[in-house]
Design a protein around this motif. Structure first.
Motif, PDB file in Angstrom:
ATOM      1  N   ARG A 158       0.839  -1.198   0.000  1.00  0.00           N
ATOM      2  CA  ARG A 158       0.000   0.000   0.000  1.00  0.00           C
ATOM      3  C   ARG A 158       0.875   1.250   0.000  1.00  0.00           C
ATOM      4  N   HIS A 159       1.964   1.182   0.739  1.00  0.00           N
ATOM      5  CA  HIS A 159       2.866   2.326   0.797  1.00  0.00           C
ATOM      6  C   HIS A 159       3.487   2.586  -0.571  1.00  0.00           C
ATOM      7  N   ARG A 160       3.837   1.534  -1.297  1.00  0.00           N
ATOM      8  CA  ARG A 160       4.441   1.717  -2.611  1.00  0.00           C
ATOM      9  C   ARG A 160       3.453   2.327  -3.590  1.00  0.00           C
ATOM     10  N   LEU A 161       2.182   1.935  -3.505  1.00  0.00           N
ATOM     11  CA  LEU A 161       1.167   2.544  -4.365  1.00  0.00           C
ATOM     12  C   LEU A 161       1.022   4.028  -4.026  1.00  0.00           C
ATOM     13  N   ARG A 162       1.080   4.356  -2.742  1.00  0.00           N
ATOM     14  CA  ARG A 162       0.992   5.755  -2.331  1.00  0.00           C
ATOM     15  C   ARG A 162       2.197   6.552  -2.858  1.00  0.00           C
ATOM     16  N   ILE A 163       3.359   5.938  -2.874  1.00  0.00           N
ATOM     17  CA  ILE A 163       4.540   6.625  -3.408  1.00  0.00           C
ATOM     18  C   ILE A 163       4.326   6.980  -4.873  1.00  0.00           C
ATOM     19  N   ASP A 164       3.758   6.056  -5.634  1.00  0.00           N
ATOM     20  CA  ASP A 164       3.507   6.331  -7.053  1.00  0.00           C
ATOM     21  C   ASP A 164       2.431   7.400  -7.230  1.00  0.00           C
ATOM     22  N   ALA A 165       1.432   7.407  -6.337  1.00  0.00           N
ATOM     23  CA  ALA A 165       0.421   8.472  -6.395  1.00  0.00           C
ATOM     24  C   ALA A 165       1.059   9.817  -6.044  1.00  0.00           C
ATOM     25  N   ASP A 166       1.941   9.814  -5.039  1.00  0.00           N
ATOM     26  CA  ASP A 166       2.645  11.046  -4.672  1.00  0.00           C
ATOM     27  C   ASP A 166       3.476  11.577  -5.844  1.00  0.00           C
ATOM     28  N   ALA A 167       4.037  10.659  -6.641  1.00  0.00           N
ATOM     29  CA  ALA A 167       4.866  11.069  -7.775  1.00  0.00           C
ATOM     30  C   ALA A 167       4.040  11.823  -8.816  1.00  0.00           C
ATOM     31  N   ILE A 168       2.770  11.463  -8.959  1.00  0.00           N
ATOM     32  CA  ILE A 168       1.901  12.187  -9.884  1.00  0.00           C
ATOM     33  C   ILE A 168       1.640  13.599  -9.365  1.00  0.00           C
ATOM     34  N   VAL A 169       1.343  13.701  -8.069  1.00  0.00           N
ATOM     35  CA  VAL A 169       1.101  15.019  -7.468  1.00  0.00           C
ATOM     36  C   VAL A 169       2.358  15.880  -7.541  1.00  0.00           C
ATOM     37  N   ALA A 170       3.519  15.245  -7.455  1.00  0.00           N
ATOM     38  CA  ALA A 170       4.774  15.995  -7.500  1.00  0.00           C
ATOM     39  C   ALA A 170       4.988  16.696  -8.837  1.00  0.00           C
ATOM     40  N   THR A 171       4.271  16.282  -9.875  1.00  0.00           N
ATOM     41  CA  THR A 171       4.386  16.969 -11.172  1.00  0.00           C
ATOM     42  C   THR A 171       3.590  18.267 -11.201  1.00  0.00           C
ATOM     43  N   GLY A 172       2.797  18.526 -10.138  1.00  0.00           N
ATOM     44  CA  GLY A 172       1.987  19.738 -10.073  1.00  0.00           C
ATOM     45  C   GLY A 172       0.497  19.471 -10.103  1.00  0.00           C
ATOM     46  N   ALA A 173       0.094  18.191 -10.095  1.00  0.00           N
ATOM     47  CA  ALA A 173      -1.329  17.858 -10.051  1.00  0.00           C
ATOM     48  C   ALA A 173      -1.886  18.141  -8.664  1.00  0.00           C
ATOM     49  N   THR A 174      -3.186  18.442  -8.596  1.00  0.00           N
ATOM     50  CA  THR A 174      -3.786  18.786  -7.306  1.00  0.00           C
ATOM     51  C   THR A 174      -4.163  17.563  -6.489  1.00  0.00           C
ATOM     52  N   GLY A 175      -4.639  16.489  -7.135  1.00  0.00           N
ATOM     53  CA  GLY A 175      -5.067  15.312  -6.399  1.00  0.00           C
ATOM     54  C   GLY A 175      -5.147  14.096  -7.284  1.00  0.00           C
ATOM     55  N   VAL A 176      -4.949  12.916  -6.671  1.00  0.00           N
ATOM     56  CA  VAL A 176      -4.927  11.646  -7.387  1.00  0.00           C
ATOM     57  C   VAL A 176      -5.590  10.586  -6.525  1.00  0.00           C
ATOM     58  N   VAL A 177      -6.324   9.676  -7.164  1.00  0.00           N
ATOM     59  CA  VAL A 177      -6.792   8.473  -6.502  1.00  0.00           C
ATOM     60  C   VAL A 177      -6.458   7.293  -7.397  1.00  0.00           C
ATOM     61  N   ALA A 178      -6.052   6.167  -6.799  1.00  0.00           N
ATOM     62  CA  ALA A 178      -5.662   4.996  -7.584  1.00  0.00           C
ATOM     63  C   ALA A 178      -6.069   3.723  -6.859  1.00  0.00           C
ATOM     64  N   GLU A 179      -6.301   2.687  -7.645  1.00  0.00           N
ATOM     65  CA  GLU A 179      -6.614   1.372  -7.067  1.00  0.00           C
ATOM     66  C   GLU A 179      -5.990   0.281  -7.912  1.00  0.00           C
ATOM     67  N   VAL A 180      -5.487  -0.742  -7.248  1.00  0.00           N
ATOM     68  CA  VAL A 180      -5.008  -1.960  -7.893  1.00  0.00           C
ATOM     69  C   VAL A 180      -5.855  -3.092  -7.351  1.00  0.00           C
ATOM     70  N   GLN A 181      -6.367  -3.943  -8.238  1.00  0.00           N
ATOM     71  CA  GLN A 181      -7.211  -5.035  -7.757  1.00  0.00           C
ATOM     72  C   GLN A 181      -6.943  -6.318  -8.515  1.00  0.00           C
ATOM     73  N   SER A 182      -7.175  -7.425  -7.822  1.00  0.00           N
ATOM     74  CA  SER A 182      -7.071  -8.753  -8.406  1.00  0.00           C
ATOM     75  C   SER A 182      -8.050  -9.636  -7.661  1.00  0.00           C
ATOM     76  N   ALA A 183      -8.059 -10.922  -7.974  1.00  0.00           N
ATOM     77  CA  ALA A 183      -8.964 -11.834  -7.285  1.00  0.00           C
ATOM     78  C   ALA A 183      -8.632 -11.916  -5.803  1.00  0.00           C
ATOM     79  N   ARG A 184      -7.430 -11.573  -5.424  1.00  0.00           N
ATOM     80  CA  ARG A 184      -7.013 -11.664  -4.014  1.00  0.00           C
ATOM     81  C   ARG A 184      -7.429 -10.461  -3.193  1.00  0.00           C
ATOM     82  N   GLY A 185      -7.807  -9.366  -3.858  1.00  0.00           N
ATOM     83  CA  GLY A 185      -8.199  -8.188  -3.108  1.00  0.00           C
ATOM     84  C   GLY A 185      -7.836  -6.917  -3.842  1.00  0.00           C
TER      85      GLY A 185
END
Length: 399
Positions: free
Chosen positions: A37-64
């Motif tokens: 979860r922390h690694r996904l947040r790091i990648d979301a932070d990287a998008i905001v670091a380009t100057g974007a105001t906000g980001v939401v992301a989800e990764v899903q599979s049969a496991r969750g």
């Protein structure tokens, strides 16, 4: 105002330079791996670091599933929850699935011409519906102009003042088609019965506006009803719907910010008419991922139609990524560390940029929304690259 990011931003720059269903299945429990979860947040932070105001992301599979958000939903209120959003041209994949379902039922054919289903609609200025097939519409090989680019008031629309004047103004599909037909086509496809028929590729929202009209002729129902009855309801997508001509996104939602060409600051563009079969759907990251996994997992299309959807042509210069190929309402690109590559589409609406990807077997999907659009410039390019990198790492496990 809907297009894939290069279409919308490039169109703006060029113009201005020249002038309720049953309850959904319960969401899977999220894996307990805090590092992932922390690694996904790091990648979301990287998008905001380009100057974007906000980001939401989800990764899903049969496991969750795992979710992450970064930045703020509203520049004036950092505590506003981040929620449903306009998925823009990701709507095209839904429309393509619907058309291919009708083909699987024998009610429509890929080789049917537009003239057969919409007689007299695509004519004038060298445009010819008898030369354009359903396959051309779905695969972006018709040569028709994009109504967004040739509309008489298109240049004005890409300014803050033009946006405020037009945000409650809707267009009918036939008005959009008429705008596209006001100019000669970029090219005419070879005759449908030509033994050596070749396919030139060029992205145009008009193709999917016409596809929506064809679907309505075939079924006798509105495009929105068919999308709901065939895809949204069966999959239990509780946060996915067509808003019709309403410019509103249901709250709580994130504020959509657009930086228009030549402007220094952001304009709140949350209110805006969203179009139709080419890009109007509102969804959220979880519903969008479920749709993509169901599609590639074989739950929405018969094997022959899913195979047809995956027949691709080169889509050079569509997005800033190598090897992109476009199928029927979905695209493919190679990704390092993945033998099968990634299937995706993506979409842009004023202030909303949707990026997604799904593995070829549907085992894993990644979806994201960035609530910032900067028309042209390095900032938007960096934002788009960061969003694709989030998707790629999520799908290949390269965290």
């Amino acid at each position: 105002m809907i297009s894939r990011r290069t279409g919308l931003t490039a169109t703006a720059a060029a113009l201005l330079a020249g002038a309720a269903g049953p309850p959904a299945a319960a969401r899977p429990a999220r894996p307990t791996d805090p590092a992932a979860r922390h690694r996904l947040r790091i990648d979301a932070d990287a998008i905001v670091a380009t100057g974007a105001t906000g980001v939401v992301a989800e990764v899903q599979s049969a496991r969750g599933s795992r979710t992450a958000s970064s930045g703020t939903a509203d520049l004036s209120d950092p505590d506003t929850p981040v929620p449903p959003y306009r998925i823009g041209s990701d709507t095209k994949t839904f429309t393509a699935v619907l058309a291919l379902q009708l083909i699987g039922e024998g009610r429509l054919a890929l080789d049917d011409t537009v003239e057969r289903w919409l007689p007299g609609v695509v004519r004038g200025n060298g445009n010819d519906g008898a030369r354009i097939t359903v396959r051309d519409l779905l695969g972006q090989t018709s040569g028709l102009n994009d109504y967004l680019a040739v509309s008489p008031d298109a240049a004005e629309a890409f300014t803050p003042e033009g946006y405020h004047r037009s945000r409650f103004r809707s267009q009918t599909p036939r008005e959009q088609v008429a705008a596209a037909l006001s100019r000669p086509p970029q090219w005419l496809p070879d005759p449908p019965d030509s033994p050596d028929r070749t396919r030139r590729w060029g992205y145009s929202n008009t193709n999917y506006v016409l596809m929506g009209l064809v679907i309505e002729e075939v079924t006798g129902h509105s495009w929105a009803q068919e999308i709901h009855d065939r895809i949204i309801e069966p999959l239990g997508l509780r946060h996915t719907f067509s808003p019709g001509t309403s410019p509103y996104v249901p709250g709580p939602t994130a504020t959509a910010y657009t930086r228009f060409p030549g402007e220094d600051g952001f304009t709140d563009t949350t209110l805006a008419y969203g179009g139709g079969a080419d890009g109007c759907l509102i969804s959220d990251a979880h519903d969008h991922g479920r749709f993509l996994r169901a599609l590639m997992g074989g739950r929405l299309l018969r094997p022959a139609q899913l195979a047809a959807m995956k027949e691709t042509v080169a889509a050079d210069d569509w997005i800033d990524a190598p090897g992109v190929r476009y199928g029927l309402g979905i695209a493919w690109r190679p990704v390092a560390g993945s033998r099968g590559g990634v299937w995706f589409h993506g979409g842009t609406h004023l202030g909303f940029v949707s990026e997604c990807g799904v593995t070829p077997d549907g085992e894993r999907a990644a979806t994201s929304a960035t609530f910032t659009l900067r028309m042209g410039g390095a900032g938007q390019d960096a934002q788009d690259r960061a969003a694709r990198e989030l998707v790629d790492r999520a799908l290949t496990g390269r965290w």
